[in-house]
Design a protein around this motif. Structure first.
Motif, PDB file in Angstrom:
ATOM      1  N   LEU A 281     -24.506 -20.235  -2.672  1.00  0.00           N
ATOM      2  CA  LEU A 281     -25.900 -20.651  -2.835  1.00  0.00           C
ATOM      3  C   LEU A 281     -26.566 -20.945  -1.492  1.00  0.00           C
ATOM      4  CD1 LEU A 281     -28.179 -21.385  -4.816  1.00  0.00           C
ATOM      5  CD2 LEU A 281     -27.290 -23.720  -4.860  1.00  0.00           C
ATOM      6  N   GLY A 282     -25.855 -21.649  -0.603  1.00  0.00           N
ATOM      7  CA  GLY A 282     -26.428 -22.014   0.698  1.00  0.00           C
ATOM      8  C   GLY A 282     -26.827 -20.786   1.499  1.00  0.00           C
ATOM      9  N   GLU A 283     -25.887 -19.853   1.610  1.00  0.00           N
ATOM     10  CA  GLU A 283     -26.119 -18.639   2.387  1.00  0.00           C
ATOM     11  C   GLU A 283     -27.266 -17.815   1.811  1.00  0.00           C
ATOM     12  OE1 GLU A 283     -22.232 -16.730   3.262  1.00  0.00           O
ATOM     13  OE2 GLU A 283     -23.359 -14.879   2.836  1.00  0.00           O
ATOM     14  N   SER A 284     -27.259 -17.675   0.494  1.00  0.00           N
ATOM     15  CA  SER A 284     -28.267 -16.860  -0.172  1.00  0.00           C
ATOM     16  C   SER A 284     -29.674 -17.453   0.021  1.00  0.00           C
ATOM     17  CB  SER A 284     -27.880 -16.734  -1.650  1.00  0.00           C
ATOM     18  OG  SER A 284     -29.008 -16.730  -2.469  1.00  0.00           O
ATOM     19  N   LEU A 285     -29.800 -18.775  -0.134  1.00  0.00           N
ATOM     20  CA  LEU A 285     -31.115 -19.411   0.031  1.00  0.00           C
ATOM     21  C   LEU A 285     -31.566 -19.379   1.487  1.00  0.00           C
ATOM     22  CD1 LEU A 285     -30.969 -22.571  -2.255  1.00  0.00           C
ATOM     23  CD2 LEU A 285     -32.314 -20.498  -2.606  1.00  0.00           C
ATOM     24  N   SER A 286     -30.609 -19.548   2.377  1.00  0.00           N
ATOM     25  CA  SER A 286     -30.931 -19.560   3.792  1.00  0.00           C
ATOM     26  C   SER A 286     -31.529 -18.230   4.234  1.00  0.00           C
ATOM     27  CB  SER A 286     -29.669 -19.894   4.596  1.00  0.00           C
ATOM     28  OG  SER A 286     -29.984 -19.927   5.949  1.00  0.00           O
TER      29      SER A 286
ATOM     30  N   ARG B 171     -28.342 -26.848   3.411  1.00  0.00           N
ATOM     31  CA  ARG B 171     -27.120 -27.614   3.140  1.00  0.00           C
ATOM     32  C   ARG B 171     -27.042 -27.985   1.671  1.00  0.00           C
ATOM     33  NH1 ARG B 171     -24.908 -32.243   6.646  1.00  0.00           N
ATOM     34  NH2 ARG B 171     -23.194 -31.756   5.236  1.00  0.00           N
ATOM     35  N   VAL B 172     -25.842 -27.811   1.147  1.00  0.00           N
ATOM     36  CA  VAL B 172     -25.621 -28.022  -0.278  1.00  0.00           C
ATOM     37  C   VAL B 172     -24.826 -29.306  -0.490  1.00  0.00           C
ATOM     38  CG1 VAL B 172     -24.398 -27.059  -2.280  1.00  0.00           C
ATOM     39  CG2 VAL B 172     -25.672 -25.539  -0.776  1.00  0.00           C
ATOM     40  N   GLY B 173     -25.200 -30.089  -1.499  1.00  0.00           N
ATOM     41  CA  GLY B 173     -24.446 -31.298  -1.833  1.00  0.00           C
ATOM     42  C   GLY B 173     -24.385 -31.498  -3.338  1.00  0.00           C
ATOM     43  N   ASN B 174     -23.591 -32.449  -3.766  1.00  0.00           N
ATOM     44  CA  ASN B 174     -23.494 -32.784  -5.190  1.00  0.00           C
ATOM     45  C   ASN B 174     -24.784 -33.460  -5.667  1.00  0.00           C
ATOM     46  OD1 ASN B 174     -22.829 -35.291  -7.089  1.00  0.00           O
ATOM     47  ND2 ASN B 174     -21.500 -33.603  -7.655  1.00  0.00           N
TER      48      ASN B 174
ATOM     49  N   THR C 196     -19.106 -25.147   3.028  1.00  0.00           N
ATOM     50  CA  THR C 196     -19.319 -23.703   2.904  1.00  0.00           C
ATOM     51  C   THR C 196     -20.632 -23.339   2.208  1.00  0.00           C
ATOM     52  OG1 THR C 196     -18.215 -23.608   0.752  1.00  0.00           O
ATOM     53  CG2 THR C 196     -16.816 -23.324   2.711  1.00  0.00           C
ATOM     54  N   GLY C 197     -21.236 -24.284   1.502  1.00  0.00           N
ATOM     55  CA  GLY C 197     -22.465 -23.982   0.762  1.00  0.00           C
ATOM     56  C   GLY C 197     -22.215 -23.229  -0.532  1.00  0.00           C
TER      57      GLY C 197
END
Ligand code: ZN
Length: 320
Positions: free
Chosen positions: A101-106, A114-117, A83-84
């Motif tokens: 975070l993913g959506e906002s940066l995109s 894409r977000v990861g640990n 989901t990001g």
């Protein structure tokens, strides 16, 4: 490798700094930028600073962010890859809850994100491009403010149900001191830089002599960074020596347990403390590890991470 080629962005989001890179199809760094992580402004404020850092690295690489094939970001807290959304990033300002975070940066940067640990992507980076290149299965041990970890098994990241690889929470002493998450006697309670600092203060309050906090004041820092620990050791500080030895012992015993469970080809030691003390600490860690190994005659390779400061951000770029 998941990377499909093309020019990509990678971001390593930490509690003190944001490191961004732009890499080409063969993961060579074309541009990079680093900024301090804001200490206020909540997730949206941090997000804006991340976007600015990535833009700066894209300018250095002479590409527009919109032309990037994608951007990967390694984040602390609970980073949901599908989901990001990042939740409970407690070392970032006002980030106890969830933030997309993913959506906002995109939408800000005009490229897929894409977000990861954070630790897992750094371990993936070492696995594909650094100290783990020649192996199939590795355990990454990330020794820093806390003690994190990541797993790559038979060439693939092992995330479990989302919480795998938490090496720092392996218990090395039942009923021992508590870690940041409140468990008794796990590796992080002895070896995490923040725990080591708490121990140092406790000993200082009891009247033990140490130069640690004088050195901290001289360098105008507000915490005992890995560099301060190193300076204290060079001054022959007995307390610093004692606490570092205790950390090495906990790491060694914990690593033995992790090896007994997974029997990997290699263990890679990274993180701020890991990078600073690898040369001194790796032999000590191996010495403490050996007596606890089920198969002591055939231990896996124990190596220091080799990608350096940009490793986390380069690893994040591998997410896309
Ligand atoms: Zn713990």
């Amino acid at each position: 490798m998941t990377a499909s080629g093309g020019t990509r962005g990678g971001i390593d989001l930490g509690g003190t700094k944001i490191q961004a890179v732009v890499v080409d199809a063969s993961n060579q760094v074309l541009g990079q930028a680093r900024r301090r992580t804001p200490t206020e402004g909540g997730p949206a404020g941090v997000g804006a600073e991340i976007a600015a850092t990535l833009r700066e690295s894209a300018e250095a690489a002479k590409v527009a962010t919109e032309s990037l094939a994608g951007i990967g970001i390694g984040s602390p807290g609970d980073a949901n890859e599908s989901t990001g959304v990042v939740s409970g990033a407690r070392n970032l300002p006002g980030w106890e809850g969830s933030f997309p975070l993913g959506e906002s940066l995109s939408s800000e940067l005009g490229a897929p994100v894409r977000v990861g640990n954070d630790v897992q992507v750094a371990v993936d980076g070492e696995f594909h491009l650094g100290a783990g290149r020649e192996f199939e299965s590795v355990i990454g041990v990330w020794w820093g403010t806390g003690v994190g970890g990541g797993l790559v098994l038979e060439g693939r990241p092992w995330l479990g149900r989302g919480a795998a690889g938490e090496f720092g929470h392996i218990v090395v002493r039942r009923g021992g001191p508590r870690c940041s998450a409140g468990h008794e006697g796990c590796v992080e309670a002895y070896a995490g830089r923040a725990s080591m600092e708490r121990w140092a203060r406790k000993h200082l309050d009891k009247g033990e002599k140490t130069k640690l906090f004088e050195i901290m004041a001289e360098h105008e820092r507000d915490r005992l960074t890995s560099g301060i620990w190193e300076r204290a050791l060079k001054h022959g500080d007995k307390l610093a020596e004692k606490l570092l030895k205790r950390a090495e012992k906990a790491l060694g015993v914990g690593i033995a347990s992790a090896i007994n469970l997974l029997d990997p080809d290699a263990v890679i030691l990274g993180g701020g403390m890991g990078a600073r003390f690898a040369e001194r600490s790796l032999p000590e860690i191996e010495r403490h590890m050996s007596p606890y190994l089920f198969a002591p005659d055939d231990p896996p390779e124990i190596r220091a991470a080799s990608l350096g400061d940009l490793g986390g951000a380069i690893g994040a770029a591998l997410l896309v």
